[in-house]
Scaffold this active site. Structure first.
Site, PDB file in Angstrom:
ATOM      1  N   CYS A  57       1.041  -1.376   0.065  1.00 29.14           N
ATOM      2  CA  CYS A  57      -0.130   0.101  -0.229  1.00 29.14           C
ATOM      3  C   CYS A  57       0.829   1.216   0.083  1.00 29.14           C
ATOM      4  O   CYS A  57       1.729   1.433   0.800  1.00 29.14           O
ATOM      5  CB  CYS A  57      -0.783  -0.036   1.135  1.00 29.14           C
ATOM      6  SG  CYS A  57      -1.845   1.398   1.340  1.00 29.14           S
ATOM      7  N   CYS A  61       0.640   4.635   6.850  1.00 26.74           N
ATOM      8  CA  CYS A  61       0.014   4.442   8.433  1.00 26.74           C
ATOM      9  C   CYS A  61       1.305   3.710   8.996  1.00 26.74           C
ATOM     10  O   CYS A  61       1.344   2.737   8.755  1.00 26.74           O
ATOM     11  CB  CYS A  61      -1.147   3.544   8.119  1.00 26.74           C
ATOM     12  SG  CYS A  61      -2.479   4.550   6.823  1.00 26.74           S
ATOM     13  N   CYS A  64       0.648   0.089  10.224  1.00 25.84           N
ATOM     14  CA  CYS A  64      -0.003  -0.989   9.399  1.00 25.84           C
ATOM     15  C   CYS A  64       1.029  -1.955   8.771  1.00 25.84           C
ATOM     16  O   CYS A  64       2.182  -1.462   8.116  1.00 25.84           O
ATOM     17  CB  CYS A  64      -0.908  -0.287   8.152  1.00 25.84           C
ATOM     18  SG  CYS A  64      -1.586  -1.434   7.089  1.00 25.84           S
ATOM     19  N   CYS A 101     -16.797  -9.077   4.771  1.00 28.99           N
ATOM     20  CA  CYS A 101     -16.154  -7.714   4.542  1.00 28.99           C
ATOM     21  C   CYS A 101     -14.768  -8.262   3.743  1.00 28.99           C
ATOM     22  O   CYS A 101     -14.252  -9.164   4.231  1.00 28.99           O
ATOM     23  CB  CYS A 101     -15.823  -7.147   5.750  1.00 28.99           C
ATOM     24  SG  CYS A 101     -17.007  -6.920   6.875  1.00 28.99           S
ATOM     25  N   CYS A 132     -19.763  -5.769   2.770  1.00 30.72           N
ATOM     26  CA  CYS A 132     -18.904  -4.588   3.403  1.00 30.72           C
ATOM     27  C   CYS A 132     -17.347  -4.702   2.431  1.00 30.72           C
ATOM     28  O   CYS A 132     -17.015  -5.921   2.144  1.00 30.72           O
ATOM     29  CB  CYS A 132     -18.663  -4.524   4.738  1.00 30.72           C
ATOM     30  SG  CYS A 132     -17.479  -3.202   5.376  1.00 30.72           S
ATOM     31  N   CYS A 192     -19.413   2.027   7.975  1.00 27.30           N
ATOM     32  CA  CYS A 192     -18.529   1.519   9.050  1.00 27.30           C
ATOM     33  C   CYS A 192     -17.432   2.316   9.305  1.00 27.30           C
ATOM     34  O   CYS A 192     -16.353   2.525   8.531  1.00 27.30           O
ATOM     35  CB  CYS A 192     -18.228   0.081   8.728  1.00 27.30           C
ATOM     36  SG  CYS A 192     -17.017  -0.727   9.734  1.00 27.30           S
ATOM     37  N   ARG A 264     -18.002  -2.636  17.242  1.00 26.40           N
ATOM     38  CA  ARG A 264     -17.467  -3.611  17.125  1.00 26.40           C
ATOM     39  C   ARG A 264     -15.903  -3.783  17.887  1.00 26.40           C
ATOM     40  O   ARG A 264     -15.428  -3.129  17.765  1.00 26.40           O
ATOM     41  CB  ARG A 264     -17.062  -3.663  15.666  1.00 26.40           C
ATOM     42  CG  ARG A 264     -16.491  -5.274  15.222  1.00 26.40           C
ATOM     43  CD  ARG A 264     -16.197  -5.151  13.655  1.00 26.40           C
ATOM     44  NE  ARG A 264     -17.369  -5.370  13.061  1.00 26.40           N
ATOM     45  CZ  ARG A 264     -17.863  -4.673  12.047  1.00 26.40           C
ATOM     46  NH1 ARG A 264     -16.839  -3.916  11.410  1.00 26.40           N
ATOM     47  NH2 ARG A 264     -18.997  -4.840  11.468  1.00 26.40           N
TER      48      ARG A 264
END
Length: 348
Positions: A57, A61, A64, A101, A132, A192, A264
């Site tokens: 990616c 972040c 991550c 998801c 999702c 979400c 969640r």
């Protein structure tokens, strides 16, 4: 006597900090009282999360392992074939999931990928599962395409407070995230959206994150509260652990501030014992991810979750295929019933 709380979108930081400052037992009792006004207290919604495109990616972040900026030893994979995704969805349904998801490690989906993503959504919907996706930033057109394919939910977390955000991510702005959420709402999909705690943020940052979520134009229908999973090779691998009671407080405050949302209990459950998870459910958590992985980090095994549910007398929430209008009417009737004074006890 307690009454059904109105939905609010004007929380102040002082009010949120005051909730966090309540004695622990008072906070949990208030959260459970609010929870029972809108949900069956012994049902938990079960979702399964599949990584449909892993690693490399472009975002930075710091938490991550999928970021291409860090060397975490994660094997990079291309977008999965549609049939492989549908096979995983079928297995998830067979194990009791009501929502499937699909997550891709992208800054944003490319237009060439959209036909495959739409086929995935259509195939999962045909199985009777809620759908999702989390794919990074969306523009208005992409949100419309996914909605037309039948996507129910789009996940796009705010991660942390606006003030702490720049310490965690520099390749995407907070406003970028808010814009994507607006595109999702405008397309008619459910949102979400939650965040991650335990990244070295202050208590004030946790309050500010929940304030941002609750003050959105609509409360997210699902609010994942993640405990940081520290991964070797990321800049956050040595961050101090967050106290467990502080995490439970975050769940409870989220429940009070967003009473109709599914809260969640998400990443980090593998490091929580049964007693801590039980306190999270008591504090208003009523959704989990089910399966042995959350994208790339470990998650409690499905069999262990079912054993814990049995100990606690919890059942998986059943999906009812009714229209939004029918759902809202039923909820209104339930609220009217619960306005009868004899049904309430003081929340504080």
């Amino acid at each position: 006597m307690s009454a059904v709380l109105p939905l609010r979108h004007n929380w102040t930081l002082a009010e949120v900090n005051a909730l966090f400052a309540l004695p622990f037992n008072d906070l949990v009792f208030q959260a459970q009282t609010v929870h029972r006004q809108f949900f069956k207290p012994n049902e938990v919604q079960i979702s399964t999360l599949l990584s449909i495109k892993t690693g490399a990616c472009a975002e930075d972040c710091k938490y991550c392992p999928q970021s291409g900026h860090y060397n975490t030893g994660l094997e990079r994979e291309r977008l999965l074939e549609v049939e492989k995704v549908l096979t995983q969805a079928k297995a998830a349904k067979d194990k009791g999931a009501s929502r499937f998801c699909m997550g891709a490690a992208w800054s944003n989906p490319k237009q060439r990928d959209m036909p495959f993503l739409m086929e995935m959504v259509k195939g999962v919907k045909e199985m009777g599962l809620e759908t999702c996706m989390t794919l990074g930033k969306l523009d208005a057109g992409q949100a419309q395409e996914l909605k037309q394919a039948g996507l129910d939910y789009y996940n796009h977390n705010l991660d942390t407070s606006p003030e702490f955000y720049g310490e965690i991510i520099t390749t995407r702005t907070y406003q970028d995230r808010l814009d994507t959420l607006q595109h999702v709402r405008d397309a008619g999909m459910k949102v979400c959206c939650g965040g991650i705690v335990g990244m070295g943020e202050s208590a004030n940052d946790r309050s500010a994150l929940l304030m941002q979520l609750a003050n959105l134009p609509e409360h997210p229908q699902s609010v994942p509260i993640n405990m940081l999973v520290k991964v070797q090779g990321t800049p956050m691998e040595n961050v101090d652990d967050l106290d467990g009671f502080e995490f439970i407080r975050t769940i409870a405050v989220a429940r009070i501030m967003m009473p109709q949302s599914h809260v969640r209990l998400s990443a980090g459950r593998s490091r929580m014992n049964e007693q801590m998870q039980a306190l999270c459910f008591l504090s208003g958590a009523n959704s989990i991810f089910y399966g042995d992985k959350l994208l790339t980090t470990e998650n409690p095994e499905a069999d262990a979750d079912m054993l814990l549910f049995a100990k606690l007398g919890i059942n998986p929430e059943q999906r009812h295929d009714v229209s939004d209008e029918a759902h809202e009417a039923a909820l209104a009737d339930a609220i009217k019933e619960q306005n009868t004074p004899s049904l309430f006890h003081s929340a504080v």
